[in-house]
Design an enzyme around this catalytic site. Structure first.
Site, short mmCIF file in Angstrom:
data_model
loop_
_atom_site.label_atom_id
_atom_site.label_comp_id
_atom_site.label_asym_id
_atom_site.label_seq_id
_atom_site.Cartn_x
_atom_site.Cartn_y
_atom_site.Cartn_z
N ASP A 1 24.67 40.36 65.28
CA ASP A 1 25.02 40.95 63.99
C ASP A 1 24.24 40.36 62.82
O ASP A 1 24.24 40.92 61.72
CB ASP A 1 26.52 40.77 63.72
CG ASP A 1 27.37 41.57 64.68
OD1 ASP A 1 26.96 42.68 65.04
OD2 ASP A 1 28.44 41.08 65.09
N ASP B 1 30.32 39.40 63.54
CA ASP B 1 30.59 37.99 63.83
C ASP B 1 29.77 37.43 64.98
O ASP B 1 29.94 36.28 65.36
CB ASP B 1 32.08 37.79 64.13
CG ASP B 1 32.55 38.62 65.32
OD1 ASP B 1 31.72 39.32 65.92
OD2 ASP B 1 33.75 38.55 65.64
N ASN C 1 29.88 48.26 13.70
CA ASN C 1 30.02 47.38 12.53
C ASN C 1 28.69 46.80 12.09
O ASN C 1 28.37 46.76 10.90
CB ASN C 1 31.01 46.26 12.85
CG ASN C 1 32.45 46.74 12.82
OD1 ASN C 1 32.75 47.81 12.30
ND2 ASN C 1 33.35 45.96 13.40
N ASP D 1 33.43 36.55 19.59
CA ASP D 1 33.11 36.07 20.94
C ASP D 1 34.28 35.30 21.55
O ASP D 1 34.57 35.43 22.74
CB ASP D 1 31.87 35.18 20.90
CG ASP D 1 30.59 35.99 20.78
OD1 ASP D 1 30.66 37.22 20.85
OD2 ASP D 1 29.51 35.38 20.62
N ASP E 1 32.13 46.86 64.09
CA ASP E 1 32.51 47.07 65.48
C ASP E 1 34.02 47.31 65.52
O ASP E 1 34.74 46.92 64.61
CB ASP E 1 32.14 45.83 66.31
CG ASP E 1 32.17 46.10 67.81
OD1 ASP E 1 32.68 47.15 68.22
OD2 ASP E 1 31.68 45.24 68.56
N GLU F 1 24.90 38.48 23.65
CA GLU F 1 24.57 37.15 24.19
C GLU F 1 25.70 36.55 25.01
O GLU F 1 25.50 35.63 25.79
CB GLU F 1 24.20 36.19 23.04
CG GLU F 1 25.36 35.63 22.23
CD GLU F 1 25.90 36.60 21.19
OE1 GLU F 1 26.85 36.26 20.49
OE2 GLU F 1 25.35 37.71 21.09
N ASN G 1 30.71 36.74 14.29
CA ASN G 1 30.29 36.86 15.69
C ASN G 1 30.92 35.79 16.57
O ASN G 1 31.33 36.07 17.70
CB ASN G 1 28.76 36.77 15.75
CG ASN G 1 28.23 37.09 17.13
OD1 ASN G 1 28.38 38.19 17.64
ND2 ASN G 1 27.61 36.10 17.77
#
Length: 867
Positions: free
Chosen positions: A594, A590, A658, A687, A328, A286, A683
């Site tokens: 393009d 540019d 684990n 985290d 180019d 998560e 947890n």
């Protein structure tokens, strides 16, 4: 909002009256009123949510909702302490996630502000540059070649104005615009010659218009309302999504199994539900969206310090994965400091008349002047006031030339300048030593020989011609470009960059192949490449591509690295072919021409001084037109990818092992191996230790090659490292039961300390392919956060807070066992890692040119350039 169709047939004065404005524009207070009335000039898009709304949206995860539901049930059953603990842990976790993502988003928004596109408006009689979003109905706007039309607008005046509106109307060529009222009723959009549409781009000429509608009320805005879904999914995002599905599948199967076994045979339904959901929280990645957001924003900030501004955060990953760069040569390999060096006749002698007519053409051209035009005007000032301009046929990539129609001393002339082969094509005569001669085959060969000689020396060469008209006219067209008199050639030099060789070495070292796609001819391009040491593998010209089939092109693009004299549509074909072959393609451009290729490429890269339409089409903006800057940005992109992969490897190794062990132990133990609240706390702390991964350093060899997300290799990593973790978990179980004769509380406490310590400390092994600490040191922040979490795990059971989680103080002998177990686990993890990389190398993340799975639907748009 005004009815645009009603304004088409009105005279300019009535248009001003209807929109309640004037030639001098709006006053400041009136602008503010209209902003409040009509809103900002922005297309339909997702509204930015408030902090509270973002927080609540993070609560909508099914796992979070189940936890909250279970906590309310606990309150109902009188277990208030457990409910409070669960509720607090969930709130802290969600708040951390919301804060970090919000911080990352704000950092990205600040960077985007540095490349904001502006519009030129008249307010209170003064020209102002304002953000596109601040344009309001009634604003008088000035437009010239290269500008994006900021809103739907009625033209007030125009001179040789050509607009590319193909993205809206599908027209193949630029539409010529004027200010004349349209009397026809129920005309189609393509017939609205005095109207400009938001999002289209000016190809040539100049115009003044008054804004009619803005934002979602524009024609383009109406279309955009159905396209709010967002940008296309990048290759990395697809990989992350597949990884998420992989983890969810494993989690779902494991949790359902554990829940039913515990609920049916061992414990109550609520306790089993809490345990199973807590287990799912521990297994689910998560934190991944937050890690990605933080890593990307940190990468964007690091890239900004290198002179690279990221407009679309998700493009950073593709930037790091890029293995082919198309560009180019002008401004990339050369300085883009173009100088006129020769103006010669057919014999190769200096000719003032050639210079005069070239100057005349460049002076009166109203399209976006190319650097070649600027070089002509800079070379020598010439008085052309005796020439009066009548009309112009702008440059386009089909003709590759521009002609102006002038009058001089009662004589009308057409003066033409452009690509040598295209100029010669429309000539039947040649002026030489003051005489008009037929353009014989001998003269043509003489001109061609001179052109070839100059081109092979690295000069960019244009042809110059003219024609006297026998009858008076008021306008000219493409059809008048015939029976011209060839005057001679003008030659330009654009010296190579001193840094070009170094930049090429950097790209080669980074395993990025540079492919030159240019409008210049083959000889000029080859000479420039040879001067800077760029290895020419193969050259293909635009005319050769014209009839080439897609399957042949797919082979050609692999063995060719110079494409000369190409059109915008051919650029698209080349980029699409490379992508279909499995390459991650970047395009650096540019110009107006393009813009389509910038959209087609995986990563569109432009520069800060590019035309508006190019900057708007790009994902990434370089503050300096340099391959060196681009190389630095690519390296930062690979670092960003690397740190994201560290979290993924963590989630598929120790953490997964684990949680798997906890699930397995719950099936044979007479008590839960960890209480639901203990799993959630485990947890949360884990985290917290992982949030500093984006600050970590990346090994030098890791960034040397392009990287690519490969879920199959992630699965292999999980299958290698998960069991290693589980072996030590079960060893802990048996030691606690057989040696320490642990009670349920002691067992849960010991297991909490051991699991949190091992899964946190293993980051030092997994984060690098090298030997940790000795040959690769983690960042100070990652080291501090990891050791802090381990310290909390060791000390928490000795505190009053630990009692709330049903922890007890372990005996001292346990800590000796723990130290031995952790060291042994980390050593075995290191051995496993070395064996894994010896067998698979970096294939888990390396980009492969033979992979063809990454194909997307391409939308092609046609663009039109200047020289």
């Amino acid at each position: 909002m005004a009815d645009a169709e009603e304004l088409l047939g009105l005279a300019v004065e009535k248009v001003y009256h209807r929109l309640k404005t004037s030639p001098s524009g709006l006053r400041a207070e009136e602008v503010q009123k209209r902003l409040e009335t009509y809103g900002y000039n922005e297309l339909a898009k997702r509204k930015r949510r408030t902090g509270v709304a973002e927080f609540l949206l993070h609560l909508r995860s099914p796992l979070i909702l189940i936890l909250l539901f279970a906590s309310f049930v606990s309150v109902f059953l009188g277990d208030i302490v457990d409910a409070a603990i669960i509720f607090t842990i969930v709130l802290i976790s969600v708040a951390l996630d919301t804060y970090q993502e919000s911080k990352a988003t704000k950092a990205a928004d600040l960077l985007k502000e540095r490349v904001t596109t502006t519009a030129t408006v008249i307010r209170e009689g003064v020209r102002h540059e304002v953000k596109l979003s601040e344009v309001v109905p009634g604003d008088v706007i000035h437009l010239s070649a290269g500008d994006i039309v900021p809103a739907d607008a009625r033209l007030l005046s125009a001179r040789d104005l050509y607009v590319d509106q193909s993205s809206l109307t599908g027209e193949s060529f630029p539409a010529e615009k004027n200010d004349k009222p349209i009397r026809k009723r129920n005309s189609t959009l393509t017939e609205w010659n005095n109207f400009l549409f938001m999002g289209t781009s000016v190809v040539g000429g100049v115009g003044v218009a008054v804004v009619v509608n803005t934002g979602s009320a524009t024609y383009y805005g109406e279309i955009a309302k159905s396209l709010v879904a967002g940008a296309h999914e990048t290759e990395f995002e697809r990989g992350i999504r597949r990884f998420g599905f992989l983890m969810m599948e494993v989690t779902l199967l494991l949790v359902i199994f554990v829940f039913f076994i515990n609920a049916l045979f061992r414990r109550g339904v609520l306790e089993s539900l809490l345990f199973s959901v807590a287990l799912a929280v521990g297994l689910t990645p998560e934190l991944l969206p937050m890690i990605v957001s933080i890593t990307l924003s940190k990468g964007a900030l690091a890239m900004s310090r290198k002179g690279v501004i990221v407009k679309r955060l998700s493009s950073i990953q593709d930037f790091g994965s890029m293995d082919v760069l198309c560009s180019d040569k002008t401004g990339t390999l050369t300085k883009n400091e173009i100088t006129l060096v020769l103006h010669v006749d057919a014999d190769g002698n200096d000719s003032e008349k050639v210079l005069e007519y070239a100057y005349l053409n460049s002076y009166y051209e109203t399209g976006l002047r190319s650097p070649l035009d600027e070089a002509v005007l800079r070379f020598k000032h010439m008085d052309v006031s005796s020439y009066a301009k009548i009309d112009e046929v702008p440059f386009d990539f089909t003709r590759k030339r521009v002609s102006i129609f002038v009058e001089h001393k009662d004589q009308q002339l057409i003066v033409l300048k452009g690509a040598e082969e295209e100029v010669v094509k429309v000539c039947t005569k040649c002026e030489l030593r003051g005489k008009i001669l037929d353009l014989t085959e001998i003269l043509q060969k003489k001109i061609e020989k001179q052109y070839t000689h100059l081109s092979s020396q690295g000069f960019r060469v244009l042809g110059v011609s003219y024609k006297r008209l026998s009858e008076k006219r008021t306008a000219s067209s493409v059809n008048d470009e015939c029976d011209m008199v060839l005057l001679g050639l003008i030659a330009f030099m654009d010296p190579p960059k001193e840094t070009a060789k170094k930049s090429l070495r950097q790209l080669k070292k980074a395993r990025i192949e540079l492919k030159i796609i240019t409008g210049d001819n083959e000889l000029v391009t080859k000479k420039v490449c040879q001067d800077i040491g760029f290895e020419v593998k193969g050259i293909v010209s635009g005319p050769e591509l014209y009839n080439m089939r897609d399957d042949a092109l797919a082979r050609i693009v692999e063995r060719t690295n110079i494409f000369a004299r190409v059109t915008p549509a051919q650029k698209d074909r080349i980029i699409s072919a490379l992508r279909a072959n499995g390459h991650v393609v970047g395009f650096l451009g540019d110009g107006i021409n393009d813009a389509p290729s910038l959209r087609t490429a995986d990563v569109g890269v432009s520069v800060d001084n590019a035309v508006d339409v190019a900057k708007e089409s790009a994902d990434i903006i370089l503050l300096r037109h340099s391959l060196g800057v681009l190389h630095d940005g690519v390296i930062e992109g690979r670092k960003t990818f690397g740190n994201t992969m560290k979290y993924i490897r963590m989630g598929t190794s120790s953490n997964f092992g684990n949680m798997f062990s906890v699930a397995g132990a719950s099936l044979f133990l007479p008590f839960l191996p960890m209480m639901p609240t203990q799993i959630l706390l485990n947890n949360l702390l884990y985290d917290l230790s992982e949030t500093t991964i984006p600050s970590d350093d990346i090994d030098k060899e890791y960034v040397e090659t392009p990287k690519k997300m490969d879920v199959s290799m992630v699965r292999k990593f999980m299958m290698f490292f998960g069991p290693v973790s589980s072996v030590f978990d079960f060893l802990t179980f048996f030691i606690m039961l057989l040696v320490f004769n642990a009670t349920a509380a002691l067992f849960q406490t010991a297991w909490f300390i051991e699991s949190l310590s091992t899964q946190t400390l293993v980051i030092f092994v997994i984060r690098t392919r090298r030997v940790p600490f000795f040959r690769s040191r983690p960042s100070k922040l990652l080291t501090f956060s990891s050791l802090l979490i381990v310290a909390i795990a060791l000390l928490l059971p000795m505190t009053g807070l630990g009692a709330l989680f049903f922890f007890v103080a372990p005996p001292l002998e346990f800590f000796a066992f723990l130290a031995v177990l952790i060291v042994t686990y980390l050593v075995l993890a290191e051995i496993t890692k070395m064996w894994f990389y010896k067998r698979y190398g970096y294939r888990a993340e390396q980009s492969s040119v033979v992979t063809v799975a990454r194909r997307r639907r391409l939308s092609r748009r046609v663009g039109y350039p200047t020289y």
